[in-house]
Design an enzyme around this catalytic site. Structure first.
Site, PDB file in Angstrom:
ATOM      1  N   ASP A  82     -47.768   5.294   3.037  1.00  0.00           N
ATOM      2  CA  ASP A  82     -47.662   5.697   4.442  1.00  0.00           C
ATOM      3  C   ASP A  82     -47.982   7.177   4.634  1.00  0.00           C
ATOM      4  O   ASP A  82     -48.618   7.556   5.621  1.00  0.00           O
ATOM      5  CB  ASP A  82     -46.258   5.387   4.981  1.00  0.00           C
ATOM      6  CG  ASP A  82     -46.123   3.911   5.324  1.00  0.00           C
ATOM      7  OD1 ASP A  82     -47.089   3.335   5.854  1.00  0.00           O
ATOM      8  OD2 ASP A  82     -45.061   3.334   5.044  1.00  0.00           O
ATOM      9  N   HIS A  95     -40.530  -4.393   3.415  1.00  0.00           N
ATOM     10  CA  HIS A  95     -41.779  -5.152   3.243  1.00  0.00           C
ATOM     11  C   HIS A  95     -41.598  -6.381   2.361  1.00  0.00           C
ATOM     12  O   HIS A  95     -42.517  -7.190   2.262  1.00  0.00           O
ATOM     13  CB  HIS A  95     -42.870  -4.255   2.656  1.00  0.00           C
ATOM     14  CG  HIS A  95     -43.307  -3.164   3.582  1.00  0.00           C
ATOM     15  ND1 HIS A  95     -43.904  -3.411   4.795  1.00  0.00           N
ATOM     16  CD2 HIS A  95     -43.205  -1.812   3.500  1.00  0.00           C
ATOM     17  CE1 HIS A  95     -44.176  -2.267   5.401  1.00  0.00           C
ATOM     18  NE2 HIS A  95     -43.748  -1.273   4.642  1.00  0.00           N
ATOM     19  N   GLU A 126     -42.488  10.073   4.555  1.00  0.00           N
ATOM     20  CA  GLU A 126     -43.737   9.301   4.499  1.00  0.00           C
ATOM     21  C   GLU A 126     -44.578   9.453   5.770  1.00  0.00           C
ATOM     22  O   GLU A 126     -45.297   8.536   6.147  1.00  0.00           O
ATOM     23  CB  GLU A 126     -43.478   7.837   4.141  1.00  0.00           C
ATOM     24  CG  GLU A 126     -42.372   7.132   4.861  1.00  0.00           C
ATOM     25  CD  GLU A 126     -42.196   5.686   4.377  1.00  0.00           C
ATOM     26  OE1 GLU A 126     -42.971   5.182   3.543  1.00  0.00           O
ATOM     27  OE2 GLU A 126     -41.257   5.040   4.881  1.00  0.00           O
TER      28      GLU A 126
HETATM   29  C1  3PY Z   1     -45.098   3.828   0.860  1.00  0.00           C
HETATM   30  O1  3PY Z   1     -45.811   4.213  -0.094  1.00  0.00           O
HETATM   31  O2  3PY Z   1     -45.341   4.073   2.045  1.00  0.00           O
HETATM   32  C2  3PY Z   1     -43.903   3.048   0.583  1.00  0.00           C
HETATM   33  O3  3PY Z   1     -43.105   2.888   1.478  1.00  0.00           O
HETATM   34  C3  3PY Z   1     -43.726   2.424  -0.755  1.00  0.00           C
HETATM   35  O4  3PY Z   1     -43.256   1.129  -0.643  1.00  0.00           O
HETATM   36 MG    MG Z   2     -43.810   3.261   3.373  1.00  0.00          MG
END
Ligand code: 3PY
Ligand code: MG
Length: 240
Positions: A159, A32, A133
């Protein structure tokens, strides 16, 4: 990668070096953040070995990008969106030289006067950290942790909360055995793996209180800048 980390999306090379003098680890976010391969090389070229650990978050499960980070001298790579045992195996294969994996030989550090680690040292010291995630990854966390070569699980609460349909705050605060964070910690510990969590700001990091984790990305470069701006404006208001 252990202790207190700063997660960077936009910092310049000189700012990254300053952060490396204060934090235990500095993460360059290639998923990101603004960093591409030439930015990664510029940082690695300037990184002094005594500085904080330089960690790279790869843009995806991307064999080439994982290889670039390792070739440039990063030992720790965090790979996002690892949802299954097969995903984790692909990451392991990119992270290690044969016979453990399929990493291609081509270290770049000699280009700036550093000695590249031997193949066996590189394999022994690589930190292969996979991000949990999604609901799918959470359901398979123990199997993913068990994959030979995975050294750590790293929770992406943003995520993961989207995938679970709960708030980030609720995710970070849950402490029952079946709550997401304790479940990831238990899965990692069962297989002797490290655990890291992104929070991005200190108030969120405080919600991890009582949780047994090794590494926390407790701030971002953007949060530090905003906090510095707030503090400067507050003190100039007070002195006016
Ligand atoms: C998330 O919290 O999804 C991340 O990837 C942190 O950057
Ligand atoms: Mg993430």
């Amino acid at each position: 990668m252990a202790g207190s980390g700063v997660w960077c999306l936009d910092a310049s090379v000189s700012t990254l070096l300053r952060l490396g003098a204060s934090f235990d680890w500095v993460c360059l976010d290639m998923q990101h953040g603004r960093f591409g391969r030439s930015d990664l090389l510029a940082v690695c070229r300037s990184w002094a070995p005594e500085q904080a650990a330089l960690v790279v978050r790869a843009p995806s499960i991307d064999v080439a990008a994982i290889g670039w980070a390792l070739d440039a001298g990063a030992r720790s790579v965090i790979v996002p969106q690892v949802d299954s045992v097969d995903d984790a195996r692909r990451v392991v294969s990119a992270m290690y030289y044969p016979p453990r994996g399929r990493r291609s030989y081509g270290p770049l550090m000699p280009a700036w006067g550093r000695v590249a680690p031997s193949v066996s040292d590189a394999n022994a010291t690589a930190e292969c950290v996979v991000m949990i995630e999604s609901a799918a990854a959470l359901g398979k966390a123990a199997e993913i942790a068990a994959v030979d070569g995975v050294t750590g699980l790293f929770v992406g609460p943003y995520d993961l909360s989207l995938s679970l349909g709960i708030t980030v705050e609720a995710l970070l605060a849950g402490r029952s055995e079946s709550a997401p964070l304790p479940a990831v910690v238990a899965a990692a510990r069962r297989h002797g793996r490290a655990v890291g969590v992104f929070t991005g700001d200190p108030a969120a990091a405080r919600r991890l209180h009582g949780l047994d984790v090794d590494a926390v990305a407790g701030v971002t470069d953007g949060w530090l800048l905003a906090a510095g701006i707030r503090s400067a404006l507050t003190s100039s208001d007070e002195s006016a």
